[in-house]
Design a protein around this motif. Structure first.
Motif, PDB file in Angstrom:
ATOM      1  N   ILE A   8      68.695 -22.863  46.486  1.00  0.00           N
ATOM      2  CA  ILE A   8      70.093 -22.480  46.268  1.00  0.00           C
ATOM      3  C   ILE A   8      70.399 -22.417  44.777  1.00  0.00           C
ATOM      4  CG2 ILE A   8      72.484 -23.287  46.515  1.00  0.00           C
ATOM      5  CD1 ILE A   8      71.687 -24.276  49.321  1.00  0.00           C
ATOM      6  N   GLN A   9      69.941 -23.395  44.019  1.00  0.00           N
ATOM      7  CA  GLN A   9      70.183 -23.400  42.579  1.00  0.00           C
ATOM      8  C   GLN A   9      69.479 -22.221  41.895  1.00  0.00           C
ATOM      9  OE1 GLN A   9      72.284 -25.332  40.836  1.00  0.00           O
ATOM     10  NE2 GLN A   9      72.901 -26.235  42.775  1.00  0.00           N
ATOM     11  N   PHE A  10      68.245 -21.929  42.319  1.00  0.00           N
ATOM     12  CA  PHE A  10      67.516 -20.798  41.736  1.00  0.00           C
ATOM     13  C   PHE A  10      68.242 -19.484  42.023  1.00  0.00           C
ATOM     14  CE2 PHE A  10      64.351 -17.419  41.789  1.00  0.00           C
ATOM     15  CZ  PHE A  10      63.733 -17.617  40.568  1.00  0.00           C
ATOM     16  N   LEU A  36      65.875 -13.084  36.223  1.00  0.00           N
ATOM     17  CA  LEU A  36      64.815 -14.080  36.366  1.00  0.00           C
ATOM     18  C   LEU A  36      64.819 -15.055  35.196  1.00  0.00           C
ATOM     19  CD1 LEU A  36      62.384 -14.923  38.102  1.00  0.00           C
ATOM     20  CD2 LEU A  36      60.999 -13.420  36.662  1.00  0.00           C
ATOM     21  N   THR A  37      65.089 -14.550  34.011  1.00  0.00           N
ATOM     22  CA  THR A  37      65.174 -15.414  32.834  1.00  0.00           C
ATOM     23  C   THR A  37      66.283 -16.446  33.000  1.00  0.00           C
ATOM     24  OG1 THR A  37      64.362 -13.615  31.463  1.00  0.00           O
ATOM     25  CG2 THR A  37      65.463 -15.410  30.334  1.00  0.00           C
ATOM     26  N   GLY A  38      67.434 -16.010  33.462  1.00  0.00           N
ATOM     27  CA  GLY A  38      68.538 -16.939  33.689  1.00  0.00           C
ATOM     28  C   GLY A  38      68.260 -17.929  34.796  1.00  0.00           C
ATOM     29  N   ALA A  39      67.599 -17.481  35.859  1.00  0.00           N
ATOM     30  CA  ALA A  39      67.290 -18.377  36.976  1.00  0.00           C
ATOM     31  C   ALA A  39      66.303 -19.454  36.554  1.00  0.00           C
ATOM     32  CB  ALA A  39      66.737 -17.578  38.151  1.00  0.00           C
ATOM     33  N   VAL A  40      65.299 -19.072  35.771  1.00  0.00           N
ATOM     34  CA  VAL A  40      64.315 -20.056  35.306  1.00  0.00           C
ATOM     35  C   VAL A  40      64.972 -21.055  34.352  1.00  0.00           C
ATOM     36  CG1 VAL A  40      62.235 -20.335  33.904  1.00  0.00           C
ATOM     37  CG2 VAL A  40      62.310 -18.600  35.690  1.00  0.00           C
TER      38      VAL A  40
END
Length: 156
Positions: A8-10, A36-40
């Motif tokens: 959920i957080q990812f 993807l950069t923001g999720a990581v």
């Protein structure tokens, strides 16, 4: 914590970064990479805070460092400007809720809480800048350009 919390957080970090990537009008072929950069980056901060119990300031420095690192990687790989990946990637880490609470406390007359929220807001904002600056310094230090053979200093 269960694995579903991490998922959920990812996905939350991915959606927020994608949304701001759309607002910033990032080209469609680069949009997923900025998300993807923001999720990581968001996951690094989340894991450091909630799993390893590391302070918000340190975790934000580490997350912004890795956001800039991923941005540099995607920038060189896709031959696009690095800001296409860093700007949407930093959005999940911006302390908007804390800044809102700061203003609400000051307007409501609770200056002690407002001052504490102000300190937290400025610490996180400074941590974002510090992480980016550290990445820039490390990236210049270990740049692929041969600095010593040219006989002059490398200035980006």
């Amino acid at each position: 914590m269960d694995w579903i919390d991490f998922l959920i957080q990812f996905l939350s970090g991915l959606i927020v970064s994608l949304g701001f990537g759309i607002i910033y009008d990032i080209p469609k072929n680069n949009l997923f990479y900025s998300g993807l950069t923001g999720a990581v980056g968001w996951m690094i901060s989340f894991v450091m805070i909630h799993v390893f119990d590391i302070h918000l300031f340190i975790s934000t420095i580490a997350a912004s460092f890795f956001i800039a690192l991923f941005g540099q990687f995607f920038s060189r790989t896709l031959k696009t400007p690095v800001t296409l990946f860093i700007m949407p990637g930093l959005i999940p880490l911006v302390p908007g809720g804390v800044a809102f609470n700061m203003m609400r406390s000051f307007v409501g007359g609770d200056n002690a809480s407002g001052a504490q929220y102000a300190i937290d807001t400025f610490l996180v904002a400074g941590a974002l800048a510090l992480g980016l600056a550290l990445n820039s310094a490390v990236f210049q230090l270990f740049s692929t350009r041969n600095l010593f053979r040219r006989g002059r200093r490398y200035i980006p």
